[in-house]
Write a protein that holds these residues in place. Structure first.
Motif, PDB file in Angstrom:
ATOM      1  N   VAL A  54       0.839  -1.208   0.000  1.00 31.84           N
ATOM      2  CA  VAL A  54       0.000   0.000   0.000  1.00 31.84           C
ATOM      3  C   VAL A  54       0.874   1.259   0.000  1.00 31.84           C
ATOM      4  CG1 VAL A  54      -1.666   1.334   1.367  1.00 31.84           C
ATOM      5  CG2 VAL A  54      -2.004  -1.120   1.042  1.00 31.84           C
ATOM      6  N   VAL A  57       2.893   1.332  -3.820  1.00 27.86           N
ATOM      7  CA  VAL A  57       2.143   1.617  -5.049  1.00 27.86           C
ATOM      8  C   VAL A  57       2.019   3.125  -5.303  1.00 27.86           C
ATOM      9  CG1 VAL A  57      -0.112   1.418  -6.183  1.00 27.86           C
ATOM     10  CG2 VAL A  57       0.966  -0.602  -5.192  1.00 27.86           C
ATOM     11  N   PRO A  58       1.607   3.938  -4.335  1.00 27.52           N
ATOM     12  CA  PRO A  58       1.543   5.383  -4.615  1.00 27.52           C
ATOM     13  C   PRO A  58       2.918   6.002  -4.896  1.00 27.52           C
ATOM     14  CG  PRO A  58       0.282   4.864  -2.646  1.00 27.52           C
ATOM     15  CD  PRO A  58       1.019   3.624  -3.026  1.00 27.52           C
ATOM     16  N   ILE A  95      -3.746   0.581  -6.867  1.00 29.82           N
ATOM     17  CA  ILE A  95      -3.924   0.897  -5.449  1.00 29.82           C
ATOM     18  C   ILE A  95      -5.297   0.460  -4.956  1.00 29.82           C
ATOM     19  CG2 ILE A  95      -4.741   3.265  -5.803  1.00 29.82           C
ATOM     20  CD1 ILE A  95      -2.476   2.038  -2.936  1.00 29.82           C
TER      21      ILE A  95
END
Length: 156
Positions: A54, A57-58, A95
């Motif tokens: 988590v 990914v960003p 995401i």
């Protein structure tokens, strides 16, 4: 911010962590949901990997946006531009598949630690975890393939 590190695009560096962590997170969450021995052996590992996914990914998509701003020729070079746009579009969805995987990993970890949980609830969690893991694996492969095409195959 996520532009370059020692002259190399950050995206080219961080992507390696992402393509290792995402499949590992998906596989370990799925295995922990269906195999009690694996769950006991690996402990909080699936949760740690899923939460790390988590976070990654960003960071990966943000660094990809920075790289796109430097290398995308725009509509003047339709083949390359379309390949980059396709890669970006697929990556933007990732995401929204990784977050549920992390939530399922956390819920599963604490439910199994509790001990006396109903079998239908455990079965439902296992089914959702395996399905979520599958979607993350497939989308990760699709994003990676599109990125490889944009890097190596698309031309002006």
């Amino acid at each position: 911010m996520l532009d370059t590190f020692q002259g190399l695009p950050v995206h080219a560096l961080i992507i390696h962590a992402t393509v290792v962590v995402l499949p590992l997170a998906a596989l370990t969450v799925a295995l922990a949901s269906v195999l009690p021995r694996f769950r006991a052996w690996f402990g909080p590992g699936p949760v740690i990997l899923a939460v790390l996914a988590v976070v990654l990914v960003p960071l990966t998509t943000a660094s990809g946006d920075e790289l796109k701003d430097k290398v995308d020729p725009g509509p003047t070079c339709k083949g390359l531009h379309d390949a980059i746009e396709n890669h970006e579009h697929l990556a933007d969805w990732l995401i929204w598949l990784v977050i549920p995987l992390a939530v399922l990993a956390i819920v599963g970890y604490f439910l199994h630690r509790k001990g006396d949980v109903s079998k239908p609830l455990v079965a439902a969690l296992a089914i959702l975890s395996v399905l979520s893991a599958g979607t993350v694996l497939v989308q990760t492969a699709r994003v990676g393939h599109a990125g490889a095409e944009a890097t190596w195959k698309a031309q002006c």
